[in-house]
Design a protein around this motif. Structure first.
Motif, mmCIF file in Angstrom:
data_model
loop_
_atom_site.group_PDB
_atom_site.id
_atom_site.type_symbol
_atom_site.label_atom_id
_atom_site.label_comp_id
_atom_site.label_asym_id
_atom_site.label_seq_id
_atom_site.Cartn_x
_atom_site.Cartn_y
_atom_site.Cartn_z
ATOM 1 N N VAL A 125 0.838 -1.203 0.000
ATOM 2 C CA VAL A 125 0.000 0.000 0.000
ATOM 3 C C VAL A 125 0.872 1.253 0.000
ATOM 4 O O VAL A 125 0.677 2.178 -0.803
ATOM 5 N N SER A 126 1.843 1.302 0.907
ATOM 6 C CA SER A 126 2.708 2.483 0.996
ATOM 7 C C SER A 126 3.569 2.626 -0.254
ATOM 8 O O SER A 126 3.811 3.739 -0.735
ATOM 9 N N LEU A 127 4.015 1.492 -0.801
ATOM 10 C CA LEU A 127 4.794 1.546 -2.030
ATOM 11 C C LEU A 127 3.935 2.073 -3.182
ATOM 12 O O LEU A 127 4.376 2.932 -3.953
ATOM 13 N N GLY A 128 2.715 1.566 -3.290
ATOM 14 C CA GLY A 128 1.827 2.003 -4.367
ATOM 15 C C GLY A 128 1.527 3.492 -4.284
ATOM 16 O O GLY A 128 1.538 4.199 -5.308
ATOM 17 N N ILE A 129 1.247 3.985 -3.087
ATOM 18 C CA ILE A 129 0.965 5.414 -2.918
ATOM 19 C C ILE A 129 2.183 6.245 -3.304
ATOM 20 O O ILE A 129 2.067 7.269 -3.995
ATOM 21 N N THR A 130 3.359 5.808 -2.886
ATOM 22 C CA THR A 130 4.579 6.554 -3.195
ATOM 23 C C THR A 130 4.882 6.529 -4.684
ATOM 24 O O THR A 130 5.320 7.535 -5.257
ATOM 25 N N VAL A 131 4.630 5.393 -5.333
ATOM 26 C CA VAL A 131 4.857 5.295 -6.771
ATOM 27 C C VAL A 131 3.921 6.243 -7.521
ATOM 28 O O VAL A 131 4.354 6.996 -8.410
ATOM 29 N N VAL A 132 2.649 6.232 -7.177
ATOM 30 C CA VAL A 132 1.691 7.119 -7.846
ATOM 31 C C VAL A 132 2.081 8.578 -7.638
ATOM 32 O O VAL A 132 2.077 9.384 -8.588
ATOM 33 N N ALA A 133 2.436 8.935 -6.411
ATOM 34 C CA ALA A 133 2.833 10.313 -6.124
ATOM 35 C C ALA A 133 4.074 10.711 -6.910
ATOM 36 O O ALA A 133 4.167 11.835 -7.420
ATOM 37 N N SER A 134 5.026 9.795 -7.036
ATOM 38 C CA SER A 134 6.262 10.114 -7.746
ATOM 39 C C SER A 134 6.025 10.272 -9.244
ATOM 40 O O SER A 134 6.610 11.157 -9.884
ATOM 41 N N VAL A 135 5.155 9.438 -9.824
ATOM 42 C CA VAL A 135 4.853 9.556 -11.251
ATOM 43 C C VAL A 135 4.148 10.888 -11.530
ATOM 44 O O VAL A 135 4.467 11.585 -12.506
ATOM 45 N N LEU A 136 3.199 11.247 -10.671
ATOM 46 C CA LEU A 136 2.517 12.534 -10.835
ATOM 47 C C LEU A 136 3.496 13.691 -10.692
ATOM 48 O O LEU A 136 3.447 14.665 -11.462
ATOM 49 N N LEU A 137 4.380 13.596 -9.716
ATOM 50 C CA LEU A 137 5.368 14.650 -9.502
ATOM 51 C C LEU A 137 6.308 14.758 -10.690
ATOM 52 O O LEU A 137 6.667 15.859 -11.134
ATOM 53 N N TYR A 138 6.687 13.630 -11.244
ATOM 54 C CA TYR A 138 7.558 13.605 -12.418
ATOM 55 C C TYR A 138 6.873 14.242 -13.623
ATOM 56 O O TYR A 138 7.457 15.080 -14.325
ATOM 57 N N LYS A 139 5.615 13.857 -13.855
ATOM 58 C CA LYS A 139 4.890 14.328 -15.032
ATOM 59 C C LYS A 139 4.492 15.803 -14.914
ATOM 60 O O LYS A 139 4.595 16.572 -15.883
ATOM 61 N N LEU A 140 4.009 16.197 -13.733
ATOM 62 C CA LEU A 140 3.404 17.511 -13.590
ATOM 63 C C LEU A 140 4.376 18.596 -13.146
ATOM 64 O O LEU A 140 4.098 19.790 -13.357
ATOM 65 N N TYR A 141 5.484 18.198 -12.533
ATOM 66 C CA TYR A 141 6.403 19.228 -12.021
ATOM 67 C C TYR A 141 7.843 19.037 -12.476
ATOM 68 O O TYR A 141 8.446 19.949 -13.063
ATOM 69 N N GLU A 142 8.399 17.849 -12.218
ATOM 70 C CA GLU A 142 9.825 17.669 -12.476
ATOM 71 C C GLU A 142 10.185 17.908 -13.934
ATOM 72 O O GLU A 142 11.089 18.704 -14.244
ATOM 73 N N MET A 143 9.507 17.246 -14.849
ATOM 74 C CA MET A 143 9.839 17.376 -16.261
ATOM 75 C C MET A 143 9.576 18.783 -16.801
ATOM 76 O O MET A 143 10.437 19.353 -17.475
ATOM 77 N N PRO A 144 8.413 19.380 -16.533
ATOM 78 C CA PRO A 144 8.215 20.753 -17.020
ATOM 79 C C PRO A 144 9.239 21.738 -16.472
ATOM 80 O O PRO A 144 9.758 22.582 -17.209
ATOM 81 N N ALA A 145 9.544 21.641 -15.163
ATOM 82 C CA ALA A 145 10.503 22.566 -14.564
ATOM 83 C C ALA A 145 11.897 22.357 -15.133
ATOM 84 O O ALA A 145 12.617 23.318 -15.443
ATOM 85 N N GLU A 146 12.283 21.090 -15.283
ATOM 86 C CA GLU A 146 13.613 20.801 -15.825
ATOM 87 C C GLU A 146 13.720 21.268 -17.271
ATOM 88 O O GLU A 146 14.742 21.861 -17.669
ATOM 89 N N ARG A 147 12.698 21.015 -18.060
ATOM 90 C CA ARG A 147 12.717 21.444 -19.466
ATOM 91 C C ARG A 147 12.827 22.958 -19.577
ATOM 92 O O ARG A 147 13.564 23.484 -20.417
ATOM 93 N N ALA A 148 12.078 23.655 -18.731
ATOM 94 C CA ALA A 148 12.107 25.118 -18.785
ATOM 95 C C ALA A 148 13.489 25.654 -18.446
ATOM 96 O O ALA A 148 14.028 26.521 -19.138
ATOM 97 N N LEU A 149 14.086 25.128 -17.369
ATOM 98 C CA LEU A 149 15.412 25.592 -16.970
ATOM 99 C C LEU A 149 16.461 25.248 -18.023
ATOM 100 O O LEU A 149 17.295 26.080 -18.392
ATOM 101 N N LYS A 150 16.417 24.021 -18.515
ATOM 102 C CA LYS A 150 17.406 23.609 -19.512
ATOM 103 C C LYS A 150 17.216 24.367 -20.829
ATOM 104 O O LYS A 150 18.195 24.650 -21.535
ATOM 105 N N GLY A 151 15.962 24.678 -21.157
ATOM 106 C CA GLY A 151 15.717 25.452 -22.364
ATOM 107 C C GLY A 151 16.365 26.824 -22.289
ATOM 108 O O GLY A 151 16.978 27.293 -23.267
#
Length: 371
Positions: A329-355
C-alpha cells in the motif's frame, strides 16, 4: 537512453533498473514490524541501491557528454548549469517543506534537520562535505546523495578528458586509498563518534564524495567497455541477482568501513554490466514502457519516499499493522505520487530551466538517458 542499438545506441533497461535500485532504498526506510528476520536483514542493506545510482551516473554522463566535451563542443559553465537544472527543481521542492515544519510547526523531528547554515549548505549541494550527520542528513535526508552527485558532475568534466588507461590507473589508485583508509579506521577508530549520531566511518565511507566517486568512475570505465562492444552473456543476469542478495545477506558481518565502501563493488559491477546484455528477457522487461516510466520517475520516488513513509506511518499504519499489507500500500501510494510529480512538475521545470540554458549557450540536447 531509449532502446539498445550497438555501442552508440540507447539502453532503456538502465532506466527501468533505476526503479529496482530505488525500491531497494525504499526497503531500507520502511518500518518492518511484522516481517521475518531474514527479510529485515536483506532490507537493511537496501542502501546498496545508491551504489547502482552512482555507477549509472558515470556510465550515462560519459554516454551523453563524453565525446562532446572532449571535442570542445560543450563549455564548462553550460554543462554545470544543465546539471544543476537537472537536480534543483525536485531538490528545492522536497527540501523546503522541512524548513516550513521546523519553523512554523516547530516539530522536533524536522528541527534537528534545520538550521540556517545547514539549509544553505543543503540547497547549495554542499552538505555531504561536512562530517556531521545533522548536516549531511539535513532537510530531506536522502538529498545527501545529490551533494555527492554534484561533486561527481564537476569532476566528470575533467575526468572524461583522460585516456581510459589513465582513468583506470586513477580509479585503481583511489580504490587503494579507500582500502588503506578503511583498514586504518577499523583498527584505530572503530565506532568512534566525533560529531553527530554516527561514527566517522559512516561519513567517510558512505557519504564523503571524495571516496564515493569511486563508483562513478567505475561507471565511466564500464561505458568504455560497452562502447567497444564488450558484452557479458545474458545467462549471468540471474546469477547477478543471486550474488547481490547473497552479499546483502552476509553484509552485516562485514565491518562498516568495508561494507560502506568496497564490499559491494564487485557485485554491483557485475549486476550493472550483466544488464547491458542484448536480446534478453530481463533487459526486455526493464525496457518495457511501464518500467521506463517508473525509472524516469525514480528520482522523484527517491526524494519523496522517506517523508512519504513518515506521513503514512503516522496516518495509515494503525489501520494496517501487517507488513504484508502496509508495504504494498505504501509503495503504491509513493509510486503514484512520484509519477505525478515527475509528469506535472519535475519534467516541465527541468525542461524550462534547460531550455533557458541551452538558448543562452547554444548547447544542443544530448540524446541520452536522464540521470
Amino acid at each position: 537512453m531509449t532502446g539498445q542499438k550497438g555501442a552508440t545506441g540507447r539502453v532503456e533497461q538502465l532506466t527501468g533498473l533505476r526503479f529496482f535500485a530505488a525500491l531497494l532504498v525504499f526497503a531500507v526506510h520502511f518500518r518492518w514490524d511484522t516481517s521475518p528476520e531474514a527479510l529485515r536483514t536483506l532490507a537493511q542493506q537496501g542502501y546498496v541501491g545508491v551504489s547502482f545510482f552512482f555507477m549509472l551516473s558515470g556510465f550515462v554522463l560519459t554516454h551523453s557528454y563524453g565525446r562532446r566535451i572532449r571535442a570542445g563542443q560543450v563549455s564548462f559553465p553550460s554543462y554545470v548549469l544543465l546539471r544543476i537544472a537537472r537536480l534543483t527543481p525536485l531538490h528545492v521542492l522536497t527540501g523546503l517543506p522541512f524548513v516550513y515544519f521546523a519553523i512554523v510547526q516547530n516539530e522536533a523531528i524536522y528541527s534537528e534537520a534545520f538550521g540556517v547554515m545547514k539549509t544553505l549548505l543543503n540547497l547549495s549541494f554542499l552538505q555531504s562535505w561536512v562530517p556531521v550527520s545533522d548536516y549531511y542528513f539535513s532537510l530531506n535526508a536522502p538529498s545527501w546523495s545529490l551533494s555527492d552527485e554534484m561533486a561527481f558532475y564537476v569532476a566528470f568534466f575533467f575526468l572524461v578528458t583522460l585516456a581510459p588507461r589513465r582513468l583506470l590507473r586513477l580509479t585503481l589508485g583511489l580504490g587503494g586509498v579507500v582500502l588503506i583508509s578503511a583498514l586504518l579506521v577499523q583498527v584505530f577508530l572503530g565506532e568512534t563518534r566525533f560529531f553527530g549520531k554516527y561514527p566517522l566511518s559512516h561519513w567517510l565511507f558512505y557519504v564523503f564524495p571524495g571516496f564515493r566517486i569511486l563508483e562513478f568512475m567505475i561507471g565511466m570505465l564500464l561505458h568504455d567497455l560497452w562502447q567497444r562492444g564488450k558484452r557479458l552473456p545474458a545467462g549471468l543476469i540471474p546469477l547477478s541477482y543471486l550474488l547481490l542478495f547473497a552479499a546483502m545477506w552476509i553484509a552485516p558481518a562485514v565491518a562498516d568501513p568495508f561494507r560502506y565502501s568496497l564490499f559491494y563493488l564487485p557485485v554491483i559491477m557485475l549486476f550493472f554490466y550483466a544488464h547491458l546484455s542484448e536480446r534478453s528477457a530481463w533487459t526486455g522487461f526493464y525496457a518495457s514502457s511501464l518500467l521506463v516510466l517508473l525509472g524516469n520517475a525514480s528520482f522523484a520516488f527517491y526524494l519523496i519516499h522517506q517523508p512519504m513513509l513518515h506521513l503514512m506511518n503516522l496516518f495509515l499504519r494503525g489501520a494496517m499493522p501487517a507488513d504484508a499489507v502496509f508495504f504494498p500500500v505504501s509503495l503504491g501510494i509513493t509510486v503514484v505520487a512520484s509519477v505525478l510529480l515527475y509528469k506535472l512538475y519535475e519534467m516541465p521545470a527541468e525542461r524550462a530551466l534547460k531550455g533557458l540554458i541551452r538558448r543562452r549557450f547554444a548547447t544542443p540536447r544530448p540524446q541520452a538517458e536522464r540521470v
